[in-house]
Scaffold this motif. Structure first.
Motif, short mmCIF file in Angstrom:
data_model
loop_
_atom_site.label_atom_id
_atom_site.label_comp_id
_atom_site.label_asym_id
_atom_site.label_seq_id
_atom_site.Cartn_x
_atom_site.Cartn_y
_atom_site.Cartn_z
N VAL A 117 -34.39 -26.00 93.42
CA VAL A 117 -33.50 -26.13 92.27
C VAL A 117 -34.15 -25.40 91.09
N LYS A 118 -33.40 -24.54 90.47
CA LYS A 118 -33.92 -23.75 89.35
C LYS A 118 -33.02 -23.95 88.14
N ARG A 119 -33.65 -24.41 87.04
CA ARG A 119 -32.90 -24.65 85.80
C ARG A 119 -33.40 -23.67 84.73
N TYR A 120 -32.47 -23.13 83.95
CA TYR A 120 -32.78 -22.12 82.94
C TYR A 120 -32.79 -22.80 81.58
N VAL A 121 -33.97 -22.88 80.98
CA VAL A 121 -34.13 -23.71 79.79
C VAL A 121 -34.51 -22.93 78.53
N GLY A 122 -34.84 -21.69 78.65
CA GLY A 122 -35.31 -20.92 77.50
C GLY A 122 -34.18 -20.37 76.67
N GLU A 123 -34.57 -19.63 75.62
CA GLU A 123 -33.59 -19.03 74.73
C GLU A 123 -32.67 -18.06 75.45
N GLN A 124 -33.18 -17.42 76.48
CA GLN A 124 -32.40 -16.43 77.21
C GLN A 124 -31.74 -17.03 78.44
N GLY A 125 -31.63 -18.36 78.48
CA GLY A 125 -31.11 -19.04 79.66
C GLY A 125 -29.72 -18.62 80.06
N ALA A 126 -28.86 -18.38 79.08
CA ALA A 126 -27.49 -17.99 79.41
C ALA A 126 -27.47 -16.67 80.17
N GLU A 127 -28.30 -15.73 79.72
CA GLU A 127 -28.32 -14.42 80.38
C GLU A 127 -29.00 -14.48 81.74
N THR A 128 -30.16 -15.13 81.82
CA THR A 128 -30.89 -15.14 83.08
C THR A 128 -30.15 -15.93 84.16
N TYR A 129 -29.48 -17.02 83.76
CA TYR A 129 -28.65 -17.76 84.72
C TYR A 129 -27.52 -16.86 85.23
N ALA A 130 -26.86 -16.18 84.31
CA ALA A 130 -25.72 -15.33 84.70
C ALA A 130 -26.16 -14.22 85.64
N ARG A 131 -27.29 -13.61 85.35
CA ARG A 131 -27.76 -12.49 86.19
C ARG A 131 -28.19 -12.98 87.57
#
Length: 377
Positions: A57-71
């Motif tokens: 399970v990988k959760r994106y928590v940083g400032e760039q989370g929206a972009e890195t999750y989408a990519r």
């Protein structure tokens, strides 16, 4: 009343993440061991379901989370069944996380490079080349799916290939760095870096994981699998192949490679992708590789030299031993000084290399420990 400390906050984040993931997959997930050591951008946890099935399970928590999750989610979804990558089992946009198949606890290429077996390291390079070639061949067909997925998941128009923008930024950065080191450079000399993306001769582009570093993979029984698509993008495949020539421009495990082993791995990659892009086997692609190699050297060189000029502390991590930043900078500049593809900057690179050598006591980057300790058979 005291606030919870970082450890308690992270423990709660793990529990919250697994609760969401459990709802997504329809079974209770329990953590296996501690979270993976990683970046501040993500939380990565190995987990098992009630039937014993294994997940990551990988959760994106940083400032760039929206972009890195989408990519990453878009890349894994688009590639499903087409390349050696984890299978995307489930995902969530709020909170942003993905659930993937757990491919196991095998070693990665960095383990081989940091070990003492030169043949194992050379074999690992070949496996990496095979996996990247497989990604390129499969990824060429998923552009529309990847682009649509990124747009749907991010809710905004992200730049599909951000490397040209980074090269443009490097123009200004090198002007600053050269001035700070007292190296005279003709006005506008670095502007040529901004033209690199338009100078490739062979039209061969595909989906790339971007950071295909020695530790962003897993050696499995079926072959090396590529991991970490947080910065996935669409770009000319020469950029990825040149990782073996620079080598590893965006990676911590950036030790020098045995030249014969690196060229053998590159030849394996070219042999595979040339079935799809025949021009990759020809002289025009030789020129593209030179261009990507020298451009990487200038780009990554600016990333390494900037902190030195600015007096920032050198990064240290006993788990991830890396070459000294002055040494990496020197290697990048000596690579750029070859000037086969960007001759306009060859002399500038040589003078910068000399200044970096004297200012920071830079010396050649050592061979990866495996190649330094062993002899290839």
């Amino acid at each position: 009343m005291t606030s919870a400390g970082p450890h308690a906050e992270r423990t709660q984040l793990v529990l919250d993440t697994l609760e969401v993931a459990s709802r997504l997959v329809g079974t209770r997930l329990d953590a296996v061991g501690a979270p993976f050591p990683g970046s501040r951008r993500t939380l990565v946890v190995r987990a098992t379901g009630e039937a014993g099935d294994a997940y990551v399970v990988k959760r994106y928590v940083g400032e760039q989370g929206a972009e890195t999750y989408a990519r990453e989610a878009s890349a894994l979804a688009a590639l499903a069944g087409r390349a050696r990558t984890p299978r995307l089992v489930a995902e969530c946009g709020d909170p942003r996380l993905v659930v993937m198949d757990d491919l196991g606890e095998g070693p990665h290429l960095a383990d081989a490079l940091l070990g003492g077996d030169a043949d194992r390291a050379a074999s690992g390079l070949g496996g990496w080349a095979d996996a990247v070639a497989g990604l390129h061949v499969a990824g060429r067909t998923v552009r529309e799916a990847f682009v649509a997925g990124v747009g749907d998941r991010s809710g905004e128009a992200l730049v599909l290939d951000y490397l040209p923008g980074q090269l443009t930024d490097a123009v200004t950065e090198w002007d600053r760095l050269a001035a700070a080191l007292g190296v005279e450079v003709p006005a506008g000399a670095f502007a040529v870096l901004g033209s690199v993306p338009s100078r490739f001769r062979v039209e061969a582009a595909s989906l790339s994981a971007a950071d295909m570093c020695p530790d962003n993979n897993l050696v499995t029984d079926a072959g090396l699998a590529l991991l970490d698509f947080e910065w996935a993008l669409w770009r000319p495949i020469a950029w990825d192949a040149a990782y073996l020539r620079v080598p590893w421009p965006t990676c911590w495990c950036a030790w020098s490679l045995d030249a014969a082993a690196a060229e053998a791995a590159l030849a394996r990659w070219r042999a595979t992708v040339s079935h799809t892009w025949p021009e990759v086997a020809g002289a025009d692609f030789d020129d593209d590789l030179d261009l990507a190699t020298e451009a990487w050297a200038w780009l990554a060189g600016s990333w390494c030299l900037g902190p030195l000029v600015d007096g920032e502390p050198a990064p240290t991590n006993p788990v991830k031993p890396m070459p000294r930043m002055p040494d990496r900078t020197l290697r990048f500049l000596r690579t750029a000084a070859a000037g086969r593809a960007i001759p306009e900057l060859a002399d500038v690179a040589r003078r910068l290399a000399q200044t970096v050598t004297t200012t920071y006591a830079a010396r050649p980057v050592p061979l990866a420990p495996a190649f330094a300790a062993g002899v290839l058979r």
